[in-house]
Design a protein around this motif. Structure first.
Motif, mmCIF file in Angstrom:
data_model
loop_
_atom_site.group_PDB
_atom_site.id
_atom_site.type_symbol
_atom_site.label_atom_id
_atom_site.label_comp_id
_atom_site.label_asym_id
_atom_site.label_seq_id
_atom_site.Cartn_x
_atom_site.Cartn_y
_atom_site.Cartn_z
ATOM 1 N N ASN A 64 0.828 -1.199 0.000
ATOM 2 C CA ASN A 64 0.000 0.000 0.000
ATOM 3 C C ASN A 64 0.870 1.259 0.000
ATOM 4 O O ASN A 64 1.617 1.518 0.930
ATOM 5 N N ILE A 65 0.781 2.008 -1.095
ATOM 6 C CA ILE A 65 1.382 3.343 -1.174
ATOM 7 C C ILE A 65 0.236 4.266 -1.559
ATOM 8 O O ILE A 65 -0.127 4.365 -2.730
ATOM 9 N N PRO A 66 -0.391 4.924 -0.562
ATOM 10 C CA PRO A 66 -1.585 5.728 -0.838
ATOM 11 C C PRO A 66 -1.338 6.756 -1.929
ATOM 12 O O PRO A 66 -0.293 7.397 -1.980
ATOM 13 N N TRP A 67 -2.314 6.896 -2.795
ATOM 14 C CA TRP A 67 -2.181 7.773 -3.957
ATOM 15 C C TRP A 67 -1.866 9.211 -3.559
ATOM 16 O O TRP A 67 -1.160 9.922 -4.260
ATOM 17 N N ASN A 68 -2.369 9.669 -2.393
ATOM 18 C CA ASN A 68 -2.125 11.056 -2.004
ATOM 19 C C ASN A 68 -0.726 11.267 -1.443
ATOM 20 O O ASN A 68 -0.357 12.393 -1.114
ATOM 21 N N LYS A 69 0.070 10.204 -1.330
ATOM 22 C CA LYS A 69 1.484 10.369 -1.012
ATOM 23 C C LYS A 69 2.268 10.752 -2.264
ATOM 24 O O LYS A 69 3.381 11.257 -2.189
ATOM 25 N N ILE A 70 1.684 10.478 -3.422
ATOM 26 C CA ILE A 70 2.290 10.847 -4.697
ATOM 27 C C ILE A 70 1.616 12.085 -5.266
ATOM 28 O O ILE A 70 2.264 12.955 -5.850
ATOM 29 N N ASN A 71 0.315 12.197 -5.074
ATOM 30 C CA ASN A 71 -0.467 13.309 -5.621
ATOM 31 C C ASN A 71 -1.081 14.115 -4.488
ATOM 32 O O ASN A 71 -2.225 13.904 -4.104
ATOM 33 N N HIS A 72 -0.339 15.051 -3.937
ATOM 34 C CA HIS A 72 -0.796 15.796 -2.765
ATOM 35 C C HIS A 72 -2.024 16.642 -3.059
ATOM 36 O O HIS A 72 -2.885 16.803 -2.210
ATOM 37 N N GLU A 73 -2.128 17.199 -4.239
ATOM 38 C CA GLU A 73 -3.235 18.092 -4.559
ATOM 39 C C GLU A 73 -4.431 17.346 -5.134
ATOM 40 O O GLU A 73 -5.504 17.908 -5.291
ATOM 41 N N GLY A 74 -4.223 16.066 -5.437
ATOM 42 C CA GLY A 74 -5.259 15.324 -6.144
ATOM 43 C C GLY A 74 -6.557 15.186 -5.397
ATOM 44 O O GLY A 74 -7.623 15.138 -5.989
ATOM 45 N N GLY A 75 -6.498 15.084 -4.061
ATOM 46 C CA GLY A 75 -7.709 14.880 -3.304
ATOM 47 C C GLY A 75 -8.699 16.018 -3.440
ATOM 48 O O GLY A 75 -9.894 15.839 -3.251
ATOM 49 N N LYS A 76 -8.204 17.215 -3.793
ATOM 50 C CA LYS A 76 -9.090 18.368 -3.921
ATOM 51 C C LYS A 76 -9.366 18.744 -5.371
ATOM 52 O O LYS A 76 -10.484 19.070 -5.734
ATOM 53 N N THR A 77 -8.339 18.710 -6.185
ATOM 54 C CA THR A 77 -8.479 19.238 -7.541
ATOM 55 C C THR A 77 -8.376 18.174 -8.632
ATOM 56 O O THR A 77 -8.725 18.425 -9.764
ATOM 57 N N PHE A 78 -7.829 16.991 -8.265
ATOM 58 C CA PHE A 78 -7.588 15.929 -9.226
ATOM 59 C C PHE A 78 -6.722 16.410 -10.385
ATOM 60 O O PHE A 78 -6.895 16.038 -11.530
ATOM 61 N N GLU A 79 -5.767 17.281 -10.042
ATOM 62 C CA GLU A 79 -4.782 17.727 -11.010
ATOM 63 C C GLU A 79 -3.452 17.040 -10.705
ATOM 64 O O GLU A 79 -3.173 16.674 -9.571
ATOM 65 N N VAL A 80 -2.641 16.857 -11.737
ATOM 66 C CA VAL A 80 -1.324 16.270 -11.528
ATOM 67 C C VAL A 80 -0.390 17.330 -10.964
ATOM 68 O O VAL A 80 -0.125 18.336 -11.615
ATOM 69 N N PRO A 81 0.103 17.138 -9.732
ATOM 70 C CA PRO A 81 0.971 18.145 -9.122
ATOM 71 C C PRO A 81 2.421 17.951 -9.529
ATOM 72 O O PRO A 81 2.789 16.944 -10.127
#
Length: 230
Positions: free
Chosen positions: A130-147
């Motif tokens: 398990n490597i949670p997606w928000n450890k790679i994509n910090h902004e994704g949870g709000k904007t779903f943009e690639v940071p």
């Protein structure tokens, strides 16, 4: 470690009802193989052997969390068949092959559950990390943009994925990077697909990324074994 084995969902209507009438009502282990040639697959999960097989309870259904059909889009939109050109979309048999490679000591393959821990607690694929997606994509949870790459992404790339960063230029070498097999909750889940897009944007080779699009939704649907964290 708790092991689960959940049988496929059956709606009991239309073609599913006809199919059920044509099949034996009592199942033995040989009656519910993974394929005609594969009865079960043994893999390692956190140092313990786990046998992946299909369930044999004819009355079993999908877990409640996977029974919903309307989740709201965005963010829970139907994902395309190809997430990034060149990244192979795989199915259950392919996934079992990668899990076997990991269990047999192939350190160049990593199966990644991209979901957040609250989902993983409900069951995951044996052999996945398990490597949670928000450890790679910090902004994704709000904007779903690639940071842009954040500190945790740099650490994950180096420590988990086997990539090397040039300290002077900050550029990445993926020559010895692992083949990553990503999954999340299924075709309505964007977590693993966003991770793949992020890694592709920074140069991770497409041939070293695989995507199990069906995810946990399909894994549960065909009754394959899952494990829950302790």
């Amino acid at each position: 470690m708790k092991t689960l084995s959940i049988a496929p969902f059956s709606s009991g209507r239309g073609g599913c009802m006809i199919a059920a009438l044509l099949l034996p009502m009592t199942l033995s282990a040989a009656d519910n193989r993974i394929t005609p040639d594969i009865e079960s697959v043994e893999v390692m999960h956190k140092g313990e052997p786990i046998t992946i097989e299909r369930g044999h309870d004819r009355d079993a259904t999908l877990p409640e969390m996977y029974q919903k059909t309307d989740r709201g889009c965005p963010p829970f939109c139907v994902q395309p068949m190809v997430v990034v050109p060149g990244v192979e979309t795989i199915g259950e048999i392919d996934m079992l092959g990668y899990l076997q490679r990991v269990s047999q000591g192939d350190e160049q393959v990593l199966v990644v559950d991209s979901r957040t821990p609250d989902w993983v607690m409900q069951g995951t694929i044996p052999g996945a990390v398990n490597i949670p997606w928000n450890k790679i994509n910090h902004e994704g949870g709000k904007t779903f943009e690639v940071p842009s790459a954040a500190d945790s992404l740099v650490r994950i790339l180096s420590d988990d994925f086997g990539a090397k960063q040039n300290p002077q230029t900050k550029s990445w070498s993926f020559e010895n990077a692992k083949t990553l097999v990503f999954f999340c909750n299924g075709i309505w889940c964007p977590q693993s697909s966003i991770n793949i897009k992020t890694l592709h944007a920074i140069g991770y080779p497409v041939e070293k990324m695989k995507w199990y699009r069906g995810g946990m939704q399909d894994w549960f649907s065909v009754g394959l074994t899952t494990v829950e964290p302790d």
